[in-house]
Write a protein that holds these residues in place. Structure first.
Motif, PDB file in Angstrom:
ATOM      1  N   UNK A 248       0.777  -1.262  -0.022  1.00  0.00           N
ATOM      2  CA  UNK A 248       0.164  -0.282  -0.052  1.00  0.00           C
ATOM      3  C   UNK A 248       0.746   1.324  -0.001  1.00  0.00           C
ATOM      4  N   UNK A 249       1.890   1.339   0.755  1.00  0.00           N
ATOM      5  CA  UNK A 249       2.897   2.444   0.830  1.00  0.00           C
ATOM      6  C   UNK A 249       3.698   2.682  -0.294  1.00  0.00           C
ATOM      7  N   UNK A 250       3.481   1.687  -1.256  1.00  0.00           N
ATOM      8  CA  UNK A 250       4.496   1.767  -2.604  1.00  0.00           C
ATOM      9  C   UNK A 250       5.647   1.604  -2.244  1.00  0.00           C
ATOM     10  N   UNK A 251       6.076   0.555  -1.553  1.00  0.00           N
ATOM     11  CA  UNK A 251       7.606   0.358  -1.064  1.00  0.00           C
ATOM     12  C   UNK A 251       8.187  -1.049  -1.476  1.00  0.00           C
ATOM     13  N   UNK A 252       7.505  -1.635  -2.244  1.00  0.00           N
ATOM     14  CA  UNK A 252       7.689  -3.046  -2.827  1.00  0.00           C
ATOM     15  C   UNK A 252       9.146  -3.125  -3.404  1.00  0.00           C
ATOM     16  N   UNK A 253       9.562  -2.034  -4.027  1.00  0.00           N
ATOM     17  CA  UNK A 253      10.741  -2.011  -4.484  1.00  0.00           C
ATOM     18  C   UNK A 253      11.941  -2.434  -3.459  1.00  0.00           C
ATOM     19  N   UNK A 254      11.638  -2.227  -2.473  1.00  0.00           N
ATOM     20  CA  UNK A 254      12.554  -2.660  -1.377  1.00  0.00           C
ATOM     21  C   UNK A 254      12.715  -3.997  -0.893  1.00  0.00           C
ATOM     22  N   UNK A 255      11.853  -4.628  -1.546  1.00  0.00           N
ATOM     23  CA  UNK A 255      11.857  -6.065  -0.898  1.00  0.00           C
ATOM     24  C   UNK A 255      12.289  -6.870  -2.205  1.00  0.00           C
ATOM     25  N   UNK A 256      13.416  -7.647  -2.230  1.00  0.00           N
ATOM     26  CA  UNK A 256      13.584  -8.588  -3.300  1.00  0.00           C
ATOM     27  C   UNK A 256      12.729  -9.720  -3.643  1.00  0.00           C
ATOM     28  N   UNK A 257      12.416  -9.682  -5.151  1.00  0.00           N
ATOM     29  CA  UNK A 257      11.445 -10.455  -5.456  1.00  0.00           C
ATOM     30  C   UNK A 257      11.232 -11.848  -5.120  1.00  0.00           C
ATOM     31  N   UNK A 258      12.557 -12.363  -5.136  1.00  0.00           N
ATOM     32  CA  UNK A 258      12.704 -13.844  -4.599  1.00  0.00           C
ATOM     33  C   UNK A 258      12.170 -14.092  -3.201  1.00  0.00           C
ATOM     34  N   UNK A 259      12.159 -13.179  -2.328  1.00  0.00           N
ATOM     35  CA  UNK A 259      11.884 -13.208  -0.923  1.00  0.00           C
ATOM     36  C   UNK A 259      10.214 -12.979  -0.619  1.00  0.00           C
ATOM     37  N   UNK A 260       9.539 -12.421  -1.571  1.00  0.00           N
ATOM     38  CA  UNK A 260       8.288 -12.208  -1.429  1.00  0.00           C
ATOM     39  C   UNK A 260       7.360 -13.637  -1.278  1.00  0.00           C
ATOM     40  N   UNK A 261       8.147 -14.350  -2.204  1.00  0.00           N
ATOM     41  CA  UNK A 261       7.265 -15.849  -1.958  1.00  0.00           C
ATOM     42  C   UNK A 261       8.023 -16.794  -1.055  1.00  0.00           C
ATOM     43  N   UNK A 262       9.270 -16.869  -0.830  1.00  0.00           N
ATOM     44  CA  UNK A 262       9.650 -17.781   0.104  1.00  0.00           C
ATOM     45  C   UNK A 262      10.619 -17.299   1.235  1.00  0.00           C
ATOM     46  N   UNK A 263      10.558 -15.992   1.422  1.00  0.00           N
ATOM     47  CA  UNK A 263      11.475 -15.273   2.680  1.00  0.00           C
ATOM     48  C   UNK A 263      10.988 -15.699   3.992  1.00  0.00           C
ATOM     49  N   UNK A 264      12.112 -15.608   4.639  1.00  0.00           N
ATOM     50  CA  UNK A 264      11.655 -16.334   6.142  1.00  0.00           C
ATOM     51  C   UNK A 264      11.369 -15.169   7.037  1.00  0.00           C
ATOM     52  N   UNK A 265      11.101 -13.784   6.590  1.00  0.00           N
ATOM     53  CA  UNK A 265      10.980 -12.710   7.202  1.00  0.00           C
ATOM     54  C   UNK A 265       9.428 -12.717   8.036  1.00  0.00           C
ATOM     55  N   UNK A 266       9.401 -12.143   9.135  1.00  0.00           N
ATOM     56  CA  UNK A 266       7.978 -11.835   9.987  1.00  0.00           C
ATOM     57  C   UNK A 266       7.232 -11.182   9.048  1.00  0.00           C
ATOM     58  N   UNK A 267       5.893 -11.579   8.839  1.00  0.00           N
ATOM     59  CA  UNK A 267       5.072 -10.977   8.023  1.00  0.00           C
ATOM     60  C   UNK A 267       4.730 -11.448   6.515  1.00  0.00           C
ATOM     61  N   UNK A 268       5.718 -12.192   6.115  1.00  0.00           N
ATOM     62  CA  UNK A 268       5.599 -12.392   4.650  1.00  0.00           C
ATOM     63  C   UNK A 268       4.368 -13.239   4.308  1.00  0.00           C
ATOM     64  N   UNK A 269       3.899 -14.054   5.160  1.00  0.00           N
ATOM     65  CA  UNK A 269       2.589 -14.770   4.737  1.00  0.00           C
ATOM     66  C   UNK A 269       1.378 -13.459   4.495  1.00  0.00           C
ATOM     67  N   UNK A 270       1.380 -12.786   5.261  1.00  0.00           N
ATOM     68  CA  UNK A 270       0.554 -11.747   5.236  1.00  0.00           C
ATOM     69  C   UNK A 270       0.658 -10.814   4.225  1.00  0.00           C
ATOM     70  N   UNK A 271       2.074 -10.388   3.940  1.00  0.00           N
ATOM     71  CA  UNK A 271       2.198  -9.439   2.633  1.00  0.00           C
ATOM     72  C   UNK A 271       1.949 -10.237   1.235  1.00  0.00           C
ATOM     73  N   UNK A 272       2.304 -11.549   1.428  1.00  0.00           N
ATOM     74  CA  UNK A 272       1.759 -12.239  -0.056  1.00  0.00           C
ATOM     75  C   UNK A 272       0.342 -12.241  -0.083  1.00  0.00           C
ATOM     76  N   UNK A 273      -0.407 -12.373   0.989  1.00  0.00           N
ATOM     77  CA  UNK A 273      -1.913 -12.264   0.774  1.00  0.00           C
ATOM     78  C   UNK A 273      -2.281 -10.943   0.150  1.00  0.00           C
ATOM     79  N   UNK A 274      -1.885  -9.776   0.664  1.00  0.00           N
ATOM     80  CA  UNK A 274      -2.135  -8.577   0.128  1.00  0.00           C
ATOM     81  C   UNK A 274      -1.704  -8.375  -1.406  1.00  0.00           C
TER      82      UNK A 274
END
Length: 366
Positions: A248-274
């Motif tokens: 929503x904040x227009x800041x996805x450029x800061x998150x590597x594409x490969x981590x969006x699907x399989x990263x181990x960071x807190x909040x990944x599942x919620x972000x993937x759903x969004x």
């Protein structure tokens, strides 16, 4: 921060001597303006060099064999992929992908990382990191440093004259030029610039040299805000909060594409759903019609009077030459040129969605 004592900057005496007008910000007594005034301070930074005391921000050194793994858990970042000296803009996220804080993390060595956190979130960030660190072989050390930003097109030249070499650094890089010093090349103005964290005695010595150069002058928090707003940069607590996610904040450029699907960071599942559903709202630039600024907190409506968003930051852009603002609107209205209306004390002010930034970035990338 009501009910709490206000923290004093280590260099408060220098600001008082320079005629600063102080005010509270994030629990600190900060210089808001100097005698030159916001307009001149802002334009001087765009044309020459502005000096900002950002000692209210916090530096954390994260070290140890598990330092990279700790950062990868805390942030949507591949810390192991960072090269030594590379800096990266990133965040701490909640389990629901809300932004706890935005940060800059720099790799200083194989097992050494510098984390730069925002003032108002320093205690929260430290507690968050320490709680996560229990599962990793890593040490978190808050540093007691004066932190100075030197921003503007002549920043490198002025630092060079003061004996600080800058040629080895490019945009979003940082290193330790000497013991107990940290220096990075980034900034919060859209201009070329540097940040130096250093012991107080060293800071006073360096600032005496910098301020002896007529191209450099102190800049207060008010102009810092107008500079970053023109540059389209977020202020945590206003434009991004735990209620906002990176999509929503227009800041996805800061998150590597490969981590969006399989990263181990807190909040990944919620972000993937969004991301799968599509963000319901988007952060956008806003340009009010006329000369009247639209401030944070103003509600935004469509032509039919339906509430469709809110302003999160707003003021006058001295370099842009017109009022500038940022805020959130329904995703369907986030296209540049879309007209919405801000409620300013009962009056509906026409506002156009505007691309960000309002002024061109002039970083030295190579």
């Amino acid at each position: 921060m009501t009910g709490e004592a206000t923290n004093q900057l280590p260099l408060a005496d220098l600001h008082a001597a320079a005629g600063a007008r102080f005010g509270a910000f994030a629990g600190w007594n900060m210089p808001l303006t100097y005698p030159a005034g916001v307009m001149k301070e802002h334009l001087h930074t765009r044309e020459h060099v502005g000096l900002f005391d950002i000692s209210h921000m916090k530096l954390f050194l994260v070290t140890g064999p598990g330092a990279a793994d700790l950062i990868n858990r805390a942030c949507p970042l591949d810390a192991r992929a960072l090269e030594t000296r590379q800096s990266k803009y990133t965040f701490f996220l909640t389990e629901t992908a809300g932004i706890i804080d935005d940060l800059i993390i720099t790799r200083l060595g194989d097992e050494r990382f510098m984390v730069v956190a925002n003032a108002g979130n320093a205690a929260t960030d430290e507690a968050h990191l320490r709680a996560l660190a229990k599962d990793f072989d890593a040490t978190i050390e808050p540093l007691d440093r004066v932190f100075i930003a030197i921003q503007g097109p002549e920043a490198a030249t002025v630092l060079g004259k003061a004996g600080i070499a800058t040629d080895a650094l490019f945009f979003m890089q940082g290193f330790e030029p000497r013991a107990n010093w940290f220096m990075s090349r980034s900034g919060y103005t859209g201009e070329d610039g540097f940040e130096i964290g250093l012991p107080e005695a060293d800071a006073r010595e360096l600032l005496a040299k910098l301020l002896a150069d007529e191209r450099a002058m102190w800049i207060g928090l008010a102009a810092r805000d107008s500079l970053r707003l023109e540059a389209g940069l977020c202020l945590h607590g206003n434009d991004i909060t735990p209620d906002n996610d990176p999509a929503s904040a227009g800041l996805m450029w800061a998150i590597p594409k490969d981590l969006r699907a399989d990263g181990g960071f807190i909040g990944r599942a919620a972000l993937a759903a969004i991301l799968a559903d599509g963000a319901k709202e988007k952060r956008v630039g806003l340009k009010p019609e006329g000369r009247q600024p639209v401030r944070a907190g103003a509600e935004l409506f469509d032509a039919d009077g339906k509430l469709i968003g809110r302003v999160t930051s707003g003021g006058f852009g001295p370099s842009a030459g017109f009022p500038v603002a940022m805020g959130y609107v329904s995703a369907s209205l986030a296209k540049a040129g879309t007209r919405v209306f801000a409620d300013v004390r009962g009056t509906k002010v026409p506002v156009d969605v505007h691309s960000l930034p309002f002024t061109q970035h002039r970083y030295r990338k190579g």
